[in-house]
Structures are given as structure tokens and as C-alpha cells.
Design a protein around this motif. Structure first.
Motif, PDB file in Angstrom:
ATOM      1  N   LEU A 108       9.088  11.211 -19.764  1.00  0.00           N
ATOM      2  CA  LEU A 108       8.842  12.537 -19.786  1.00  0.00           C
ATOM      3  C   LEU A 108       8.945  13.740 -18.898  1.00  0.00           C
ATOM      4  N   TYR A 158       3.076  16.978 -24.829  1.00  0.00           N
ATOM      5  CA  TYR A 158       2.621  15.789 -25.099  1.00  0.00           C
ATOM      6  C   TYR A 158       1.226  16.342 -24.391  1.00  0.00           C
ATOM      7  N   ILE A 211       7.658  16.512 -24.005  1.00  0.00           N
ATOM      8  CA  ILE A 211       8.454  15.476 -24.360  1.00  0.00           C
ATOM      9  C   ILE A 211       9.839  16.042 -25.468  1.00  0.00           C
TER      10      ILE A 211
END
Length: 116
Positions: free
Chosen positions: A63, A40, A29
Motif C-alpha cells: 500500500l 484505501y 492503493i
């Protein structure tokens, strides 16, 4: 400041992720105001619906994965989204666009490496 793509990351849409499924690649992220990506979710650790809801509520639409994980991500989309008839057609269409985009970006990136 270099983009995450030039640093070896590929953006993936959070809309194409399905809860309770496992990706075989790490998810990263990019936090607002930060030039780098933070881990993440590690590979093989499933996302749950609350994770996806929180990302979307925070306005996070993408992402990132490592470019080398593009094949694993395409396989994930094909297996867990495209061929699942219980998933709405609009979500599957979005996933199809994502598969095409990832394949295109991977091909362009591979072409850049081949030309050097």
C-alpha cells in the motif's frame, strides 16, 4: 508516466501491517493499470484481518502512504510489530527491514529537497 514515489508516496509492505491496529496516516492503493493512488483506508480507521487477507489474496504486497507520514509509519511499526513478542520473529525481522527502508527512502527524499 511518473511513479507514485515521485508523486509523494512511499510504498509500505502489507506484510508489516497488523490487524486491529490504527495507523495515524491514510493508506492508499494503486489499482492495476492506474497511474495514481486511490484512498484505501483513512487514518485512524483500523485494518481488520479480513482486509489484510483480501489484499494478500489479491496479490497486493504494498500500500502507499504520503512521504510526510514516514515518521508516523515508523512509530507504528516499532510500537505494534517490532516490540510484540507474540508476533513471529520472521514478521518482526521483515518489519525491521521495512523501518530501515522507510528511513532510508525518507532520508534520500529529504536530501533531494535540501539540494534544490
Amino acid at each position: 508516466m511518473p511513479s507514485l514515489q515521485s508523486s509523494g508516496f512511499l510504498p509500505i509492505a502489507t506484510a508489516g501491517l497488523s490487524p486491529a491496529t490504527v495507523l495515524t496516516c491514510d493508506l492508499f492503493i494503486q489499482r492495476p493499470g492506474r497511474p495514481s493512488a486511490d484512498l484505501y483506508r483513512g487514518q485512524n480507521y483500523p485494518l481488520v484481518a479480513d482486509d489484510l487477507d483480501r489484499l494478500r489474496a489479491d496479490g497486493i504486497k504494498h500500500l502507499y502512504i504520503r512521504l510526510g507520514d514516514a515518521d508516523a509509519y515508523r512509530a507504528y511499526l516499532c510500537e505494534h510489530v517490532l516490540h510484540q513478542t507474540q508476533i513471529p520473529a520472521t514478521v518482526r525481522l521483515s518489519a525491521l527491514r521495512e523501518v530501515t527502508r522507510v528511513a532510508f527512502e525518507d532520508a534520500v527524499t529529504s536530501g533531494d529537497k535540501d539540494s534544490s
